[in-house]
Design a protein around this motif. Structure first.
Motif, mmCIF file in Angstrom:
data_model
loop_
_atom_site.group_PDB
_atom_site.id
_atom_site.type_symbol
_atom_site.label_atom_id
_atom_site.label_comp_id
_atom_site.label_asym_id
_atom_site.label_seq_id
_atom_site.Cartn_x
_atom_site.Cartn_y
_atom_site.Cartn_z
ATOM 1 N N VAL A 51 -152.284 67.566 36.531
ATOM 2 C CA VAL A 51 -150.848 67.656 36.319
ATOM 3 C C VAL A 51 -150.507 68.810 35.379
ATOM 4 C CG1 VAL A 51 -148.828 66.381 35.490
ATOM 5 C CG2 VAL A 51 -150.600 65.206 36.744
ATOM 6 N N TYR A 52 -151.457 69.230 34.577
ATOM 7 C CA TYR A 52 -151.174 70.270 33.600
ATOM 8 C C TYR A 52 -151.342 71.675 34.155
ATOM 9 C CZ TYR A 52 -151.346 66.304 30.534
ATOM 10 O OH TYR A 52 -151.109 65.108 29.966
ATOM 11 N N LEU A 62 -146.384 71.538 40.821
ATOM 12 C CA LEU A 62 -145.685 71.720 42.098
ATOM 13 C C LEU A 62 -145.889 70.527 43.019
ATOM 14 C CD1 LEU A 62 -146.356 75.486 42.810
ATOM 15 C CD2 LEU A 62 -144.202 74.417 42.161
ATOM 16 N N VAL A 63 -147.110 70.007 43.070
ATOM 17 C CA VAL A 63 -147.384 68.823 43.895
ATOM 18 C C VAL A 63 -146.581 67.636 43.371
ATOM 19 C CG1 VAL A 63 -149.162 67.147 44.511
ATOM 20 C CG2 VAL A 63 -149.646 69.560 44.679
ATOM 21 N N PHE A 64 -146.579 67.454 42.068
ATOM 22 C CA PHE A 64 -145.818 66.350 41.469
ATOM 23 C C PHE A 64 -144.325 66.478 41.771
ATOM 24 C CE2 PHE A 64 -143.431 64.558 37.898
ATOM 25 C CZ PHE A 64 -143.844 63.233 37.987
ATOM 26 N N GLY A 65 -143.781 67.684 41.635
ATOM 27 C CA GLY A 65 -142.368 67.904 41.919
ATOM 28 C C GLY A 65 -142.020 67.641 43.373
ATOM 29 N N LEU A 66 -142.856 68.114 44.276
ATOM 30 C CA LEU A 66 -142.600 67.881 45.705
ATOM 31 C C LEU A 66 -142.688 66.400 46.053
ATOM 32 C CD1 LEU A 66 -144.441 70.879 47.354
ATOM 33 C CD2 LEU A 66 -142.002 70.413 47.397
ATOM 34 N N LEU A 67 -143.668 65.713 45.496
ATOM 35 C CA LEU A 67 -143.779 64.276 45.759
ATOM 36 C C LEU A 67 -142.591 63.511 45.180
ATOM 37 C CD1 LEU A 67 -147.581 63.638 45.219
ATOM 38 C CD2 LEU A 67 -146.318 63.578 47.361
ATOM 39 N N LEU A 68 -142.117 63.920 44.014
ATOM 40 C CA LEU A 68 -140.949 63.277 43.417
ATOM 41 C C LEU A 68 -139.719 63.485 44.286
ATOM 42 C CD1 LEU A 68 -139.801 61.842 40.826
ATOM 43 C CD2 LEU A 68 -139.133 64.132 40.110
ATOM 44 N N ILE A 69 -139.513 64.699 44.755
ATOM 45 C CA ILE A 69 -138.353 64.999 45.605
ATOM 46 C C ILE A 69 -138.427 64.220 46.911
ATOM 47 C CG2 ILE A 69 -137.283 66.827 46.980
ATOM 48 C CD1 ILE A 69 -137.913 68.725 44.647
ATOM 49 N N VAL A 81 -132.305 62.198 36.828
ATOM 50 C CA VAL A 81 -133.275 63.128 37.418
ATOM 51 C C VAL A 81 -133.682 62.653 38.808
ATOM 52 C CG1 VAL A 81 -135.604 64.074 37.155
ATOM 53 C CG2 VAL A 81 -134.112 63.864 35.173
ATOM 54 N N PHE A 82 -133.833 61.345 38.966
ATOM 55 C CA PHE A 82 -134.203 60.802 40.274
ATOM 56 C C PHE A 82 -133.071 60.990 41.282
ATOM 57 C CE2 PHE A 82 -136.707 58.091 37.306
ATOM 58 C CZ PHE A 82 -137.930 58.669 37.594
ATOM 59 N N TYR A 83 -131.839 60.806 40.831
ATOM 60 C CA TYR A 83 -130.697 61.032 41.714
ATOM 61 C C TYR A 83 -130.619 62.498 42.139
ATOM 62 C CZ TYR A 83 -125.916 61.589 43.310
ATOM 63 O OH TYR A 83 -124.822 61.911 44.053
ATOM 64 N N LYS A 84 -130.821 63.406 41.192
ATOM 65 C CA LYS A 84 -130.758 64.832 41.501
ATOM 66 C C LYS A 84 -131.896 65.246 42.427
ATOM 67 C CE LYS A 84 -128.287 65.752 37.332
ATOM 68 N NZ LYS A 84 -128.322 66.147 35.940
ATOM 69 N N ALA A 85 -133.070 64.653 42.241
ATOM 70 C CA ALA A 85 -134.187 64.941 43.151
ATOM 71 C C ALA A 85 -133.881 64.429 44.552
ATOM 72 C CB ALA A 85 -135.472 64.316 42.615
ATOM 73 N N ALA A 86 -133.207 63.291 44.654
ATOM 74 C CA ALA A 86 -132.834 62.758 45.964
ATOM 75 C C ALA A 86 -131.815 63.655 46.658
ATOM 76 C CB ALA A 86 -132.270 61.348 45.812
ATOM 77 N N VAL A 101 -137.997 71.808 51.856
ATOM 78 C CA VAL A 101 -138.891 70.876 51.162
ATOM 79 C C VAL A 101 -140.042 70.476 52.086
ATOM 80 C CG1 VAL A 101 -139.053 68.556 50.185
ATOM 81 C CG2 VAL A 101 -137.162 70.031 49.555
ATOM 82 N N ALA A 102 -139.758 70.233 53.351
ATOM 83 C CA ALA A 102 -140.809 69.872 54.299
ATOM 84 C C ALA A 102 -141.794 71.020 54.502
ATOM 85 C CB ALA A 102 -140.200 69.470 55.637
ATOM 86 N N VAL A 103 -141.280 72.239 54.601
ATOM 87 C CA VAL A 103 -142.166 73.401 54.754
ATOM 88 C C VAL A 103 -143.028 73.581 53.517
ATOM 89 C CG1 VAL A 103 -142.167 75.920 54.970
ATOM 90 C CG2 VAL A 103 -140.691 74.553 56.423
ATOM 91 N N SER A 104 -142.428 73.402 52.313
ATOM 92 C CA SER A 104 -143.235 73.536 51.097
ATOM 93 C C SER A 104 -144.282 72.435 50.990
ATOM 94 C CB SER A 104 -142.409 73.509 49.830
ATOM 95 O OG SER A 104 -141.109 73.544 50.006
ATOM 96 N N CYS A 105 -143.973 71.224 51.460
ATOM 97 C CA CYS A 105 -144.980 70.147 51.446
ATOM 98 C C CYS A 105 -146.144 70.491 52.367
ATOM 99 C CB CYS A 105 -144.356 68.826 51.872
ATOM 100 S SG CYS A 105 -143.332 68.059 50.626
#
Length: 74
Positions: A4-5, A11-18, A44-49, A59-63
């Protein structure tokens, strides 16, 4: 295992959160419970949604690209 650090771990964490928050936005019971706050820490969860639902194609292409990177390059 991604760290994570590191930048790719963040980036993986952010994409999974979104992606997770965008899925929660589609499920009615989870939307009421999880995405009711629009400000503060829970906002933050609402904004990610919102990001996941409005920018679903990038987002799908980046995943897909991040999955390819983690599986084959790293």
């Amino acid at each position: 295992m991604t760290n994570v650090y590191s930048l790719d771990g963040l980036l993986v964490f952010g994409l999974l959160l979104i992606c997770t928050c965008a899925y929660f936005k589609k499920v009615p019971r989870l939307k009421q419970w999880f995405l009711s706050e629009k400000k503060g820490v829970w906002g933050v969860f609402y904004k990610a949604a919102v990001i996941g639902s409005r920018l679903h194609i990038p987002v799908a292409v980046s995943c897909i690209m991040m999955g390819f990177y983690v599986m084959f390059i790293k």
